[in-house]
Design an enzyme around this catalytic site. Structure first.
Site, mmCIF file in Angstrom:
data_model
loop_
_atom_site.group_PDB
_atom_site.id
_atom_site.type_symbol
_atom_site.label_atom_id
_atom_site.label_comp_id
_atom_site.label_asym_id
_atom_site.label_seq_id
_atom_site.Cartn_x
_atom_site.Cartn_y
_atom_site.Cartn_z
ATOM 1 N N ASN A 9 60.590 58.693 47.018
ATOM 2 C CA ASN A 9 59.978 57.611 46.244
ATOM 3 C C ASN A 9 60.895 56.394 46.427
ATOM 4 O OD1 ASN A 9 59.049 55.815 44.337
ATOM 5 N ND2 ASN A 9 59.746 57.027 42.566
ATOM 6 N N LYS A 11 60.520 53.413 45.285
ATOM 7 C CA LYS A 11 60.560 52.489 44.144
ATOM 8 C C LYS A 11 60.381 51.046 44.667
ATOM 9 C CE LYS A 11 63.214 55.897 41.701
ATOM 10 N NZ LYS A 11 64.134 56.227 40.625
ATOM 11 N N HIS A 104 55.276 57.872 36.760
ATOM 12 C CA HIS A 104 56.718 57.973 36.974
ATOM 13 C C HIS A 104 57.410 57.455 35.711
ATOM 14 C CE1 HIS A 104 60.729 57.063 38.392
ATOM 15 N NE2 HIS A 104 60.514 57.988 39.316
ATOM 16 N N GLU A 106 59.667 55.451 35.193
ATOM 17 C CA GLU A 106 59.859 53.992 35.126
ATOM 18 C C GLU A 106 58.557 53.300 34.709
ATOM 19 O OE1 GLU A 106 61.577 53.803 39.043
ATOM 20 O OE2 GLU A 106 63.260 54.945 38.233
ATOM 21 N N GLU A 177 60.730 65.216 36.200
ATOM 22 C CA GLU A 177 61.881 64.339 36.418
ATOM 23 C C GLU A 177 62.505 64.003 35.066
ATOM 24 O OE1 GLU A 177 61.489 62.125 40.457
ATOM 25 O OE2 GLU A 177 60.541 60.940 38.909
ATOM 26 N N GLY A 183 68.703 58.365 38.912
ATOM 27 C CA GLY A 183 69.573 57.262 39.301
ATOM 28 C C GLY A 183 70.926 57.275 38.612
ATOM 29 N N SER A 223 68.345 62.493 40.973
ATOM 30 C CA SER A 223 69.624 62.606 41.683
ATOM 31 C C SER A 223 69.661 63.748 42.701
ATOM 32 C CB SER A 223 70.784 62.728 40.685
ATOM 33 O OG SER A 223 70.875 61.550 39.906
HETATM 34 P P1 13P Z 1 67.025 59.308 42.152
HETATM 35 O O1 13P Z 1 66.889 60.391 43.189
HETATM 36 O O2 13P Z 1 67.527 58.015 42.694
HETATM 37 O O3 13P Z 1 67.760 59.805 40.945
HETATM 38 O O4 13P Z 1 65.520 58.981 41.653
HETATM 39 C C1 13P Z 1 64.682 60.018 41.292
HETATM 40 C C2 13P Z 1 63.307 59.518 41.101
HETATM 41 O O5 13P Z 1 63.023 58.797 40.157
HETATM 42 C C3 13P Z 1 62.307 59.869 42.116
HETATM 43 O O6 13P Z 1 61.020 59.568 41.701
#
Ligand code: 13P
Length: 261
Positions: A9, A11, A104, A106, A177, A183, A223
């Site tokens: 992903n 983002k 997601h 976010e 997640e 992150g 992560s």
């Molecule tokens: P990270 O792998 O950067 O922690 O992000 C995970 C994520 O949100 C994937 O959708």
């Protein structure tokens, strides 16, 4: 045997130029990765990249002739209309993308998307033939307050309202997640991730049936890196990973794909 599903992903990273650059390297590495190509041809491992809307066309074109699936990171539930700044399902399918992320963390937390809105998106995605990857996960506060399972249960039930078991198993994927692991460099332990993914599979069995639960693809995200992929993917209820930061570079994403074989 469920197939593995290894997804990145991006983002809000990689516009069209960076997307081309990524694929130049990634497709060259893929040509050398006979075991990955064989698994993709046999259908035992799927590889996907969820990219920004402005990079979808570049990614779809760059992925032609490879087994890489391209998906969008979000969509609106209406097909068209006065929704400035939004992208609809038919627009995504017209470009040639086949999958979409829905809900997601976010989107849920920064953009305040509700379970009700996400449920509309799930229905709209399926109606236009996209595979919907519904993301669920608890915040640190919810986990520490002992509410993680209730949060997941609510997101699962409300996000899937009106969806039948066959649709869930065949046209959807669930991604767990935990917000506190995204992150932050803090991966859930293999056992923590398995505990919740196993819980999601049991929810699928209770809400639908055993077959749905057996067929459902469940991912872990938060992560994920090349060096923790093997431990995560070897858990019985985890079928794949959704990778953020480590999917932005061709070589680190390729290493994750190889480690997941
Ligand atoms: P990270 O792998 O950067 O922690 O992000 C995970 C994520 O949100 C994937 O959708």
């Amino acid at each position: 045997m469920r197939r593995k599903f290894i997804a990145g992903n991006w983002k809000m990273n990689h516009g069209p130029a960076a997307t081309s650059e990524f694929f130049n390297k990634f497709t060259a590495e893929l040509k050398e990765a006979g075991d990955v190509l064989e698994a993709a041809a046999k259908g035992t491992e799927e590889i996907a990249l969820f990219v920004p809307a402005v990079s979808l066309l570049t990614a779809v074109n760059a992925a032609k002739g490879t087994p890489v699936i391209i998906g969008a990171e979000n969509m609106h539930w209406e097909k068209s209309g006065a929704f400035t700044g939004e992208t609809s399902g038919p627009m995504i399918t017209e470009i040639g993308a086949t999958h979409v992320l829905i809900g997601h963390s976010e989107r849920r937390h920064i953009f305040r998307e509700t379970d009700e809105e996400l449920n509309k998106k799930v229905h709209a995605a399926i109606e236009c033939g996209l595979v919907a990857v519904l993301c669920v996960g608890e915040t640190l506060e919810e986990r520490e307050g002992g509410k993680a399972f209730n949060v997941i249960k609510k997101q699962f039930a409300e996000g899937l309202k009106g969806i039948d078991g066959d649709t869930l198993a065949r046209k959807m994927i669930i991604a767990y997640e935990p917000v506190w692991a995204i992150g932050t460099g803090k991966t859930a332990s293999d056992a923590d991730a398995e505990e919740v993914c196993g819980f999601i599979r049991r929810l699928a069995k209770e809400s639908f049936c055993e077959n749905t639960a057996d067929e459902l693809i469940i991912l872990y995200g938060g992560s994920v890196k090349a060096d923790n992929t093997r431990g995560i993917i070897s858990q019985p209820d985890i079928d794949g990973v959704l990778v953020g930061g480590a999917s932005l570079k061709a070589d680190s994403f390729m290493q994750i794909i190889k480690n997941a074989l």
